[in-house]
Design a protein around this motif. Structure first.
Motif, short mmCIF file in Angstrom:
data_model
loop_
_atom_site.label_atom_id
_atom_site.label_comp_id
_atom_site.label_asym_id
_atom_site.label_seq_id
_atom_site.Cartn_x
_atom_site.Cartn_y
_atom_site.Cartn_z
N PHE A 153 -2.68 4.09 -1.83
CA PHE A 153 -2.24 5.47 -1.55
C PHE A 153 -3.09 6.00 -2.39
O PHE A 153 -4.35 6.04 -3.24
CB PHE A 153 -0.80 5.25 -2.24
CG PHE A 153 -0.91 4.38 -3.33
CD1 PHE A 153 -0.96 4.82 -4.20
CD2 PHE A 153 0.01 3.57 -3.31
CE1 PHE A 153 -1.76 4.51 -5.34
CE2 PHE A 153 0.09 2.69 -4.81
CZ PHE A 153 -0.01 3.00 -6.12
N SER A 154 -3.24 7.60 -2.33
CA SER A 154 -3.63 8.65 -3.07
C SER A 154 -2.93 9.31 -4.49
O SER A 154 -1.55 9.13 -3.43
CB SER A 154 -3.71 9.88 -2.10
OG SER A 154 -2.57 10.26 -1.74
N ASP A 155 -3.03 10.25 -4.99
CA ASP A 155 -1.65 10.57 -5.53
C ASP A 155 -0.73 11.29 -5.23
O ASP A 155 0.27 11.23 -5.77
CB ASP A 155 -2.40 11.71 -6.98
CG ASP A 155 -3.97 11.16 -7.54
OD1 ASP A 155 -4.73 10.20 -7.28
OD2 ASP A 155 -4.06 11.41 -8.54
N ALA A 156 -0.98 12.21 -4.10
CA ALA A 156 -0.38 13.05 -3.75
C ALA A 156 1.24 12.13 -3.04
O ALA A 156 2.26 11.86 -2.58
CB ALA A 156 -0.42 13.71 -2.39
N ASP A 157 0.75 10.30 -2.38
CA ASP A 157 1.51 9.44 -1.99
C ASP A 157 2.22 9.33 -2.47
O ASP A 157 3.57 9.15 -2.70
CB ASP A 157 0.46 8.17 -1.64
CG ASP A 157 -0.94 8.96 0.39
OD1 ASP A 157 0.31 9.51 0.50
OD2 ASP A 157 -1.66 8.19 0.25
N CYS A 158 1.79 8.80 -3.80
CA CYS A 158 2.63 8.81 -5.22
C CYS A 158 4.25 9.28 -5.10
O CYS A 158 5.13 9.02 -5.12
CB CYS A 158 1.91 8.15 -5.84
SG CYS A 158 0.95 7.42 -6.16
N ALA A 159 3.95 10.48 -4.96
CA ALA A 159 4.56 11.57 -5.44
C ALA A 159 5.94 11.72 -4.35
O ALA A 159 6.81 12.17 -4.81
CB ALA A 159 3.82 13.17 -5.91
N ALA A 160 5.46 11.45 -3.20
CA ALA A 160 5.90 12.16 -1.99
C ALA A 160 6.98 10.74 -2.30
O ALA A 160 8.59 10.56 -1.64
CB ALA A 160 5.47 12.13 -0.92
N ALA A 161 6.48 9.48 -3.03
CA ALA A 161 7.82 8.38 -2.20
C ALA A 161 8.20 8.08 -3.61
O ALA A 161 8.13 7.05 -4.77
CB ALA A 161 6.54 7.23 -1.96
N PHE A 162 8.90 9.40 -3.92
CA PHE A 162 9.65 9.10 -5.59
C PHE A 162 8.62 8.46 -6.25
O PHE A 162 9.86 7.70 -7.39
CB PHE A 162 11.05 8.84 -5.44
CG PHE A 162 11.56 7.49 -3.79
CD1 PHE A 162 11.93 8.98 -2.68
CD2 PHE A 162 11.28 6.50 -4.06
CE1 PHE A 162 11.62 7.75 -2.05
CE2 PHE A 162 10.89 5.51 -3.29
CZ PHE A 162 11.04 6.28 -1.41
N GLY A 163 8.32 8.57 -6.76
CA GLY A 163 6.62 8.18 -8.51
C GLY A 163 6.72 6.52 -7.94
O GLY A 163 6.83 5.71 -9.15
N LEU A 164 7.43 5.91 -6.60
CA LEU A 164 7.32 4.31 -6.72
C LEU A 164 7.99 3.96 -7.32
O LEU A 164 8.28 2.52 -7.51
CB LEU A 164 5.69 3.97 -6.75
CG LEU A 164 4.36 4.33 -6.32
CD1 LEU A 164 3.25 3.98 -6.20
CD2 LEU A 164 5.13 4.85 -5.39
N HIS A 165 9.12 4.56 -7.83
CA HIS A 165 10.27 3.95 -8.59
C HIS A 165 11.52 3.37 -7.86
O HIS A 165 12.29 3.55 -6.90
CB HIS A 165 11.43 5.25 -9.12
CG HIS A 165 12.27 4.31 -10.13
ND1 HIS A 165 12.52 3.73 -11.31
CD2 HIS A 165 14.24 4.28 -10.36
CE1 HIS A 165 13.83 3.46 -11.80
NE2 HIS A 165 14.54 4.30 -11.48
N GLY A 166 11.73 1.79 -8.31
CA GLY A 166 12.63 0.88 -8.16
C GLY A 166 13.68 0.14 -8.77
O GLY A 166 15.25 0.68 -8.16
N ALA A 167 13.63 0.07 -10.17
CA ALA A 167 14.56 0.21 -11.23
C ALA A 167 14.42 0.43 -12.43
O ALA A 167 12.66 0.63 -12.70
CB ALA A 167 15.05 -1.48 -11.13
N LEU A 168 15.21 0.84 -13.41
CA LEU A 168 15.37 0.99 -14.86
C LEU A 168 15.45 -0.28 -16.08
O LEU A 168 16.96 0.34 -15.59
CB LEU A 168 14.85 2.67 -15.28
CG LEU A 168 13.98 2.80 -16.69
CD1 LEU A 168 13.05 1.87 -17.00
CD2 LEU A 168 14.16 4.31 -17.22
N TYR A 169 15.21 -1.23 -16.69
CA TYR A 169 16.01 -1.36 -17.26
C TYR A 169 15.83 -1.54 -19.12
O TYR A 169 14.48 -1.71 -19.09
CB TYR A 169 15.53 -3.22 -17.05
CG TYR A 169 15.80 -3.23 -15.96
CD1 TYR A 169 17.57 -4.06 -15.18
CD2 TYR A 169 14.91 -3.24 -15.14
CE1 TYR A 169 17.12 -4.44 -14.14
CE2 TYR A 169 15.00 -3.74 -13.51
CZ TYR A 169 15.92 -4.31 -13.50
OH TYR A 169 16.33 -4.64 -11.87
N LEU A 170 17.13 -0.77 -19.39
CA LEU A 170 16.72 -0.34 -20.88
C LEU A 170 17.46 -1.75 -21.92
O LEU A 170 18.26 -2.11 -21.85
CB LEU A 170 17.82 0.60 -21.46
CG LEU A 170 17.71 1.58 -20.38
CD1 LEU A 170 18.51 2.89 -20.85
CD2 LEU A 170 16.38 2.22 -20.90
#
Length: 270
Positions: A153-170
């Motif tokens: 992908f390109s940098d812009a592709d990543c930004a469009a796809a919500f930062g490639l975020h799936g889950a965050l575990y603290l």
């Protein structure tokens, strides 16, 4: 400069990316098939996806900063950071586990430093001032994924796809002491997992340190009139300390931190 692409066209691209996320499928990158696809267009699409997710009841609880780690830019053919929302539906405590691996394409695991804000930081603050806005610090993991086949992908592709975020575990939320603040750029991390995987990194790999990454996010948000500023109570995860590790159900991953008063973490998936 206002985006010149028709609203209906941007809405259609946003719907396409969100539908791909919801179904766990991949699509062709926007770059190359969307005319004049750039960061401005990408974030216009991302903001529309945020509105769609809020309209269906999801609540934004923070932000993730992606590609802050300069050492991995050549691996993914990107040139700088991007950001996306963290949601109440994607935020979890590591706890005892194991956790069900999100059903997303090509998932990968990233060890990160996460901040919880007690007051709203502003662009242009010094790192000492930024630290004063932070309620707690945690070491945890982000699961990222690729909306596009093969992580191409390109940098812009990543930004469009919500930062490639799936889950965050603290992990545990600890006070950001002066000692930890000073250690953030210098500490080292080892990520160990199945199949003999071992990845290493340090705090300085993340744009010279997690607080610097937070400052970069603030500058980026300030330049985007459609992006809401950070507010008290939000969570900010500052980017991977190592390369992202491919993961699958049955995996168990552990980090060891050296040179910082934060514990390592272990996460397992089913």
């Amino acid at each position: 400069m206002p985006n010149t692409m028709e609203d209906a066209t941007l809405d259609a691209y946003a719907a396409e990316l969100l539908e791909a996320y919801d179904t766990g499928r991949q699509i062709a990158p926007m770059n190359g098939r969307v005319p004049a696809f750039d960061a401005e267009t990408a974030y216009s699409i991302a903001h529309r996806i945020t509105a769609l997710r809020e309209a269906r009841g999801e609540r934004r609880v923070g932000r993730k900063i992606g590609f802050t780690n300069r050492t991995i830019w050549p691996l993914y053919d990107v040139t700088g950071p991007m950001w996306g929302p963290v949601w109440d539906t994607t935020l979890h405590d590591i706890g005892e586990g194991p956790h069900r691996l999100p059903e997303l394409p090509e998932p990968r695991l990233e060890p990160e430093i996460v901040f919880g804000l007690k007051s709203a930081p502003r662009a242009g603050m010094s790192e000492a001032e930024l630290a004063g806005c932070i309620d707690w610090v945690s070491h945890g993991f982000e699961v990222v994924f690729s909306s596009y086949p093969g992580w191409r992908f390109s940098d812009a592709d990543c930004a469009a796809a919500f930062g490639l975020h799936g889950a965050l575990y603290l992990g545990p939320k600890l006070a950001l002491t002066q000692s930890v603040t000073e250690q953030l750029p210098r500490f080292r991390v080892v990520l160990e997992g199945p199949r003999g995987r071992r990845l290493t990194g340090c705090g300085a790999d993340v744009l010279d340190g997690p607080l610097t990454a937070l400052g970069h996010l603030l500058d980026t948000l300030a330049a985007d009139t459609d992006a809401p500023p950070l507010s008290a109570g939000e969570i900010v995860t500052t980017g991977t300390l190592t390369d992202a590790a491919s993961i699958m159900p049955g995996d168990r991953w552990t980090t060891h931190l050296d040179g910082i008063d934060l514990p390592g973490a272990t996460i397992g998936f089913v």
